[in-house]
Scaffold this active site. Structure first.
Site, PDB file in Angstrom:
ATOM      1  N   ASN A  23      88.835 -58.381  30.042  1.00 29.77           N
ATOM      2  CA  ASN A  23      90.186 -57.842  30.195  1.00 29.77           C
ATOM      3  C   ASN A  23      91.079 -58.394  29.094  1.00 29.77           C
ATOM      4  OD1 ASN A  23      92.477 -56.589  31.614  1.00 29.77           O
ATOM      5  ND2 ASN A  23      93.081 -58.683  32.093  1.00 29.77           N
ATOM      6  N   HIS A  61      94.864 -59.479  28.280  1.00 31.64           N
ATOM      7  CA  HIS A  61      96.125 -59.813  28.959  1.00 31.64           C
ATOM      8  C   HIS A  61      97.155 -60.204  27.897  1.00 31.64           C
ATOM      9  CE1 HIS A  61      98.766 -61.055  32.185  1.00 31.64           C
ATOM     10  NE2 HIS A  61      99.034 -62.131  31.482  1.00 31.64           N
ATOM     11  N   GLU A 121      86.859 -62.999  40.395  1.00 33.67           N
ATOM     12  CA  GLU A 121      87.609 -62.629  41.601  1.00 33.67           C
ATOM     13  C   GLU A 121      89.060 -63.138  41.558  1.00 33.67           C
ATOM     14  OE1 GLU A 121      85.206 -64.632  41.312  1.00 33.67           O
ATOM     15  OE2 GLU A 121      85.843 -66.591  42.087  1.00 33.67           O
ATOM     16  N   ASP A 155      93.167 -62.656  36.369  1.00 33.41           N
ATOM     17  CA  ASP A 155      93.358 -63.330  35.071  1.00 33.41           C
ATOM     18  C   ASP A 155      92.777 -64.749  35.065  1.00 33.41           C
ATOM     19  OD1 ASP A 155      96.662 -61.878  34.937  1.00 33.41           O
ATOM     20  OD2 ASP A 155      94.752 -61.065  34.240  1.00 33.41           O
TER      21      ASP A 155
END
Ligand code: GRF
Length: 200
Positions: free
Chosen positions: A105, A107, A145, A148
């Site tokens: 991901n 960010h 889980e 970030d």
């Protein structure tokens, strides 16, 4: 050369997806974008994918079995790496545990600053300006889980300038950090995946 098959999950404008598309054959050599999935049928990211000849799919949370349908698309398309690029849906532990170390991901801050629940999009830059930090940036990390909370892969710092608004700062972080480190991280993780797959 064998390449990792990448699925990119999007929700909005898709500028990070565009950076990945443009990096294919340059920074990104060990992977190729095979599929773009959006939770939003109106996402301009879908148009960017179509212009690049990349297969797209829309999976709406309102239609039910949201994560199950995404998992099935990932498996049917034999995807090796999932990239969240401006994807605004939080994925459950059931989903993330399905693909350990195979989801990354981007960010828009230097994690652990300004991250976690409610820190997305412009809110991240509003918080950075509110706190008065002089340096911010972007982070690519593995997804687990914890929102970030996964292992950090690459970070890049960006200077906050006098007079910055959240919009101006967001744009600078995208141009100077996100659009550079996401292709670099995609290459790094794709390369390790294909090496792992070819090691007997
Ligand atoms: C932006 O806030 C970006 O910083 C973050 O997701 C949002 C939309 O990005 N990564 P994109 O233009 O849809 O890639």
């Amino acid at each position: 050369m064998l390449k990792a098959k990448i699925a990119v999950l999007v929700s909005g404008g898709g500028t990070n997806l565009q950076a990945l598309i443009d990096s294919q054959g340059k920074t990104l050599n060990s992977g190729e974008i095979s599929l773009v999935i959006s939770n939003n049928a109106d996402s301009y990211a879908l148009t960017r994918a179509e212009h690049a000849g990349i297969k797209t799919a829309v999976v709406r949370r309102a239609d039910g079995d949201f994560e199950g349908r995404i998992i099935r698309l990932i498996e049917e398309n034999e995807i090796d790496l999932i990239i969240l690029a401006g994807f605004l849906c939080v994925l459950s532990e059931n989903f993330t545990s399905h693909f350990p170390k195979k989801i990354i991901n981007i960010h828009p801050s230097l994690i652990p600053s300004f991250c976690g629940k409610d820190f997305y999009g412009l809110h991240v830059h509003e918080a950075a300006l509110e706190r008065g930090v002089k340096i911010t940036g972007a982070t690519v990390h593995f997804v687990n889980e914890i929102t970030d909370g996964g292992e950090i892969i690459i970070q890049k710092a960006v200077e906050v300038q006098d007079g910055d608004t959240p919009e101006i700062l967001q744009r600078r972080v995208m141009e100077e950090a996100e659009w550079q480190i996401l292709p670099m991280a995609a290459e790094k993780v794709s390369n390790s995946i294909i090496r792992r797959n070819t090691d007997v």
